[in-house]
Motif scaffolding. Sequence first.
Motif, short mmCIF file in Angstrom:
data_model
loop_
_atom_site.label_atom_id
_atom_site.label_comp_id
_atom_site.label_asym_id
_atom_site.label_seq_id
_atom_site.Cartn_x
_atom_site.Cartn_y
_atom_site.Cartn_z
N HIS A 1 7.23 20.79 0.71
CA HIS A 1 5.90 20.87 0.50
C HIS A 1 5.34 19.83 -0.25
N ARG A 2 6.26 18.92 -1.04
CA ARG A 2 6.04 17.66 -1.77
C ARG A 2 5.28 16.70 -0.95
N ILE A 3 4.60 15.82 -1.50
CA ILE A 3 4.08 14.61 -0.92
C ILE A 3 5.24 13.55 -1.17
N MET A 4 5.32 12.79 0.05
CA MET A 4 6.68 11.94 -0.07
C MET A 4 6.67 10.77 -1.00
N ALA A 5 5.44 10.20 -1.39
CA ALA A 5 5.54 9.48 -2.65
C ALA A 5 5.77 10.05 -3.92
N THR A 6 5.77 11.37 -4.00
CA THR A 6 5.89 11.89 -5.36
C THR A 6 7.41 12.63 -5.52
N ILE A 7 8.39 12.41 -4.51
CA ILE A 7 9.66 12.87 -4.52
C ILE A 7 10.47 11.71 -5.30
N GLY B 1 5.17 2.25 7.85
CA GLY B 1 4.26 1.80 7.04
C GLY B 1 4.33 2.35 5.57
N MET B 2 5.40 2.59 5.15
CA MET B 2 5.68 3.61 3.95
C MET B 2 6.59 2.56 2.83
N GLU B 3 5.99 1.21 2.82
CA GLU B 3 6.96 0.24 2.22
C GLU B 3 7.07 0.76 0.66
N SER B 4 6.03 1.07 0.22
CA SER B 4 6.31 1.49 -1.26
C SER B 4 7.07 2.47 -1.57
N LEU B 5 7.73 3.26 -0.54
CA LEU B 5 8.61 4.44 -1.12
C LEU B 5 9.99 3.79 -1.66
N SER C 1 0.85 -1.11 -0.11
CA SER C 1 -0.04 -0.10 0.02
C SER C 1 0.93 1.37 0.20
N ALA C 2 0.40 2.30 -0.75
CA ALA C 2 1.12 3.62 -0.89
C ALA C 2 0.37 4.42 0.02
N LYS C 3 -0.77 4.26 0.73
CA LYS C 3 -1.47 5.24 1.10
C LYS C 3 -0.81 6.10 1.94
N GLU C 4 0.03 5.63 3.10
CA GLU C 4 0.95 6.34 4.01
C GLU C 4 1.84 7.33 3.13
#
Length: 335
Positions: A96-102, A143-147, A52-55
């Motif tokens: 200011h960027r969302i973590m998943a977008t960096i 829980g940000m395993e998708s990063l 999950s990339a939710k976090e």
Amino acid sequence: MATIRKRGNLQWEARIRKRGYPTTCKTFDTKAEAEQWAKETEATMGKGQYVSAKEAEAYTLAECLDRFEEEYLPRLKDPRREIYRIDRLKRRTIAHRIMATIRSKDIADFRREREAEGVSPNTIRLDLALLSRLFNYARSDWGMESLTNPVALASKPKLPTGRTRRLEPGEEERLLAACAPEFALIVRFALATAMRRGEIVGLRWEDVDIMASRVRLNDTKNKESRTVPLSREAKDVLQGLPRHLSGRVFPFCPDHLSAKMGDACRAAGLNDLHFHDLRHEATSRFFEHTDLDVMEIKAITGHKTLQMLARYTHLRTANLAARLDGAKRGEVRRK
């Protein structure tokens, strides 16, 4: 099974409900993109590979830096510099960027911004190291395993060659003459022991055994305790010191030593000499003025590898020439 529905006039939402997984949804600009994402996500769920990339999609870098400061930094021996670094990072646009977008390109852009501002390569390297630890910590503990860690893929600034500054003939005498009496003792002790700045100010009388000519360092940079032998010069310094109520041998903070060193160097007319250079000088003198072998010197200085020890050793050409002519180690003294 995925459900695709239109949201307003411009967006499409894909929502997946599958047993054993939390409900997952994501919004896209086109229906085709939503269907493609749903198809790929259901396929990874079917293979048991879905993460999950939710976090990672819920928090900005600035929010994660705040959490990192609260949870991780208290583990450090002295978190003040990292707290300052985080405060500066939160002011940057990337915060200011969302973590998943960096992505690594964003990290490279940040590096280029800092370089254009004239920031030193080492400062940029430390900024990137903090960001790298943050991304790894977010993956392992939040829980940000998708990063993925974008810092790992971005190129790093090229560091300058290590410092080679040593005390030239007459400079030690000028430096000591310009020092206040209590600071002159610290300079002498640093040159006699090759101890780090933090090790010197952290030394306590309970860890000093003058009769046995040794001090025990329990709080070192590499977190490995070690015993440092005391030369006559080092013992002379310790025997002349008053006892402080705190139990510390030298009741100063690390930054205070650096400031006093800067004042003394300016008063003595010495250019580009830092307190840490005294450790380089002391290590080099061990090789030049004693017959200690390399492993014995490594044990005294606390360097983890011979490569690191070599970076701190800058031997004078005159001494090497004398060795070529048959002089033994310790016979050639600095004039």
